[in-house]
Design a protein around this motif. Structure first.
Motif, PDB file in Angstrom:
ATOM      1  N   ASP A  41      55.444  89.851  42.773  1.00 32.85           N
ATOM      2  CA  ASP A  41      56.271  90.465  41.731  1.00 32.85           C
ATOM      3  C   ASP A  41      57.264  91.435  42.349  1.00 32.85           C
ATOM      4  N   ALA A  49      49.706  91.709  39.284  1.00 28.00           N
ATOM      5  CA  ALA A  49      51.118  91.394  39.471  1.00 28.00           C
ATOM      6  C   ALA A  49      51.882  92.234  38.454  1.00 28.00           C
ATOM      7  N   ARG A  79      60.191  94.749  41.146  1.00 25.63           N
ATOM      8  CA  ARG A  79      60.852  95.578  40.143  1.00 25.63           C
ATOM      9  C   ARG A  79      62.347  95.294  40.218  1.00 25.63           C
ATOM     10  N   ARG A 121      60.921  93.790  35.318  1.00 27.25           N
ATOM     11  CA  ARG A 121      60.224  93.257  36.487  1.00 27.25           C
ATOM     12  C   ARG A 121      60.265  91.735  36.480  1.00 27.25           C
ATOM     13  N   GLY A 170      53.227  94.591  45.130  1.00 26.83           N
ATOM     14  CA  GLY A 170      53.818  95.905  45.364  1.00 26.83           C
ATOM     15  C   GLY A 170      52.811  97.005  45.089  1.00 26.83           C
ATOM     16  N   GLY A 171      53.321  98.167  44.750  1.00 25.45           N
ATOM     17  CA  GLY A 171      52.434  99.302  44.489  1.00 25.45           C
ATOM     18  C   GLY A 171      52.077 100.000  45.793  1.00 25.45           C
ATOM     19  N   GLN A 172      51.193 100.984  45.685  1.00 22.50           N
ATOM     20  CA  GLN A 172      50.861 101.818  46.847  1.00 22.50           C
ATOM     21  C   GLN A 172      49.752 101.226  47.720  1.00 22.50           C
ATOM     22  N   THR A 173      48.798 100.513  47.108  1.00 20.20           N
ATOM     23  CA  THR A 173      47.616 100.068  47.868  1.00 20.20           C
ATOM     24  C   THR A 173      47.971  99.236  49.107  1.00 20.20           C
ATOM     25  N   LYS A 191      40.263 103.638  39.853  1.00 19.53           N
ATOM     26  CA  LYS A 191      40.185 102.202  39.552  1.00 19.53           C
ATOM     27  C   LYS A 191      38.749 101.765  39.217  1.00 19.53           C
ATOM     28  N   ASN A 226      59.677  96.575  45.816  1.00 17.84           N
ATOM     29  CA  ASN A 226      58.544  96.067  46.602  1.00 17.84           C
ATOM     30  C   ASN A 226      59.024  95.496  47.939  1.00 17.84           C
ATOM     31  N   HIS A 237      46.128  95.362  34.624  1.00 20.39           N
ATOM     32  CA  HIS A 237      47.224  94.436  34.958  1.00 20.39           C
ATOM     33  C   HIS A 237      47.092  93.946  36.383  1.00 20.39           C
ATOM     34  N   GLY A 247      47.151  93.643  43.750  1.00 20.89           N
ATOM     35  CA  GLY A 247      46.631  94.965  43.417  1.00 20.89           C
ATOM     36  C   GLY A 247      46.043  94.884  42.014  1.00 20.89           C
TER      37      GLY A 247
HETATM   38  C1  6PG Z   1      53.608  96.242  41.336  1.00 19.28           C
HETATM   39  C2  6PG Z   1      52.367  95.433  41.423  1.00 19.28           C
HETATM   40  C3  6PG Z   1      51.179  95.836  40.641  1.00 19.28           C
HETATM   41  C4  6PG Z   1      50.304  96.711  41.545  1.00 19.28           C
HETATM   42  C5  6PG Z   1      49.282  97.479  40.735  1.00 19.28           C
HETATM   43  C6  6PG Z   1      48.461  98.400  41.586  1.00 19.28           C
HETATM   44  O1  6PG Z   1      54.592  95.885  41.933  1.00 19.28           O
HETATM   45  O2  6PG Z   1      53.569  97.268  40.639  1.00 19.28           O
HETATM   46  O3  6PG Z   1      52.339  94.299  42.144  1.00 19.28           O
HETATM   47  O4  6PG Z   1      50.420  94.804  40.105  1.00 19.28           O
HETATM   48  O5  6PG Z   1      49.677  95.913  42.500  1.00 19.28           O
HETATM   49  O6  6PG Z   1      49.973  98.252  39.774  1.00 19.28           O
HETATM   50  O7  6PG Z   1      49.316  99.374  42.102  1.00 19.28           O
HETATM   51  P1  6PG Z   1      48.799 100.511  43.089  1.00 19.28           P
HETATM   52  O8  6PG Z   1      48.403  99.812  44.334  1.00 19.28           O
HETATM   53  O9  6PG Z   1      50.009 101.392  43.292  1.00 19.28           O
HETATM   54  O10 6PG Z   1      47.687 101.189  42.406  1.00 19.28           O
END
Ligand code: 6PG
Length: 253
Positions: free
Chosen positions: A74, A153, A76, A181, A43-46, A204, A86, A151, A145
């Motif tokens: 992973d 996952a 939330r 999570r 998940g996350g933004q990347t 980063k 996600n 961290h 990410g």
């Molecule tokens: C999540 C993740 C987490 C994420 C990193 C990077 O669901 O939060 O899987 O590990 O990949 O926090 O997040 P960004 O891409 O938002 O920086």
């Protein structure tokens, strides 16, 4: 011996193209080898612009979606409609747009009590990978990410790093947003055949340096080390800006 390669791309277009090309190449080679492509998303933004790119030409037409199974590294613990889900975000970004049959998607259930959700996904993985003759699920591709705190996952440095092989999926609390999570454990990630870190942006750069140059084992990301697979890092120039030139050369040889 561990196979590792670091790609440093100039600009977001090249960064995304590299990732989309890896996704496509692994999908095609997995389907040629065993008739199926199993990928685990983070998940996350990347990953979001990557997901959007996969849903449009030329990638959408190159990826054999009918033979692709999509899992999550992973999740939330929120409903799918929540902006932090996600699965919900991946649906908006590409799963609802690419021709992927619903039965090919294997989301974690973020609405169950966390421990119940973790056990349910573990059972789900066991059944999805039953019959591959191995003790562990071997994802063809695991996309990861990297958090600024190291961290990966939803495995956070301040929590106990679980490397025992008894659990495939665990419930944890941490990160931003601070919600419960569900996350795959390191042994599952480390059984991936191709494991890719996707990291962009200046914020980063310090953690990229710590993980790649110092291999600081307190950081969960530094413990990603596929047993029999390959580890790829795809960085943009900003994320790679603090890595020394010597290290860059060593990492790519
Ligand atoms: C999540 C993740 C987490 C994420 C990193 C990077 O669901 O939060 O899987 O590990 O990949 O926090 O997040 P960004 O891409 O938002 O920086």
């Amino acid at each position: 011996m561990r196979k590792m390669r670091v790609y440093i791309e100039a600009g977001s277009e090249a960064f995304l193209k590299r990732l989309a090309d890896i996704f496509t190449a692994v999908a095609i080679s997995s389907i040629l080898a065993k008739g199926r492509f199993d990928v685990a998303l983070s998940g996350g933004q990347t990953p979001r612009p990557l997901h959007r790119l996969l849903a449009i030409s030329p990638y959408v037409g190159r990826i054999p979606w009918q033979k692709t199974r999509i899992f999550w590294v992973d999740e939330r613990c929120v409903p799918e409609e929540d902006e932090n889900s996600n699965y919900g975000n991946a649906k908006k970004d590409f799963l609802d747009r690419a021709p992927i049959p619903g039965r090919r998607m294997h989301p974690m259930d973020g609405t169950l009590p966390p421990e119940t959700g973790a056990k349910a996904y573990e059972r789900h993985l066991k059944s999805a990978f039953k019959g591959n003759g191995e003790k562990w699920p071997a994802f063809d591709l695991v996309l990861l990410g990297l958090g600024v705190d190291g961290h990966v996952a939803s495995l956070f440095p301040q929590a106990e790093i679980r490397e025992d092989e008894s659990r495939w999926v665990i419930a944890v609390k941490g990160g931003m947003p601070r919600v419960d999570r569900l996350t795959m454990t390191l042994p599952v990630i480390n059984h991936g055949k191709t494991v890719v870190f996707m990291v962009s942006g200046k914020t980063k750069a310090p953690v990229v340096k710590t993980v790649l140059e110092h291999r600081d084992k307190h950081l969960p990301a530094a413990r990603v080390n596929p047993k029999n697979g390959r580890l790829l890092w795809v960085l943009d120039q900003e994320a790679a800006s603090l890595i020394q030139t010597d290290t860059k050369i060593i990492l790519n040889n």
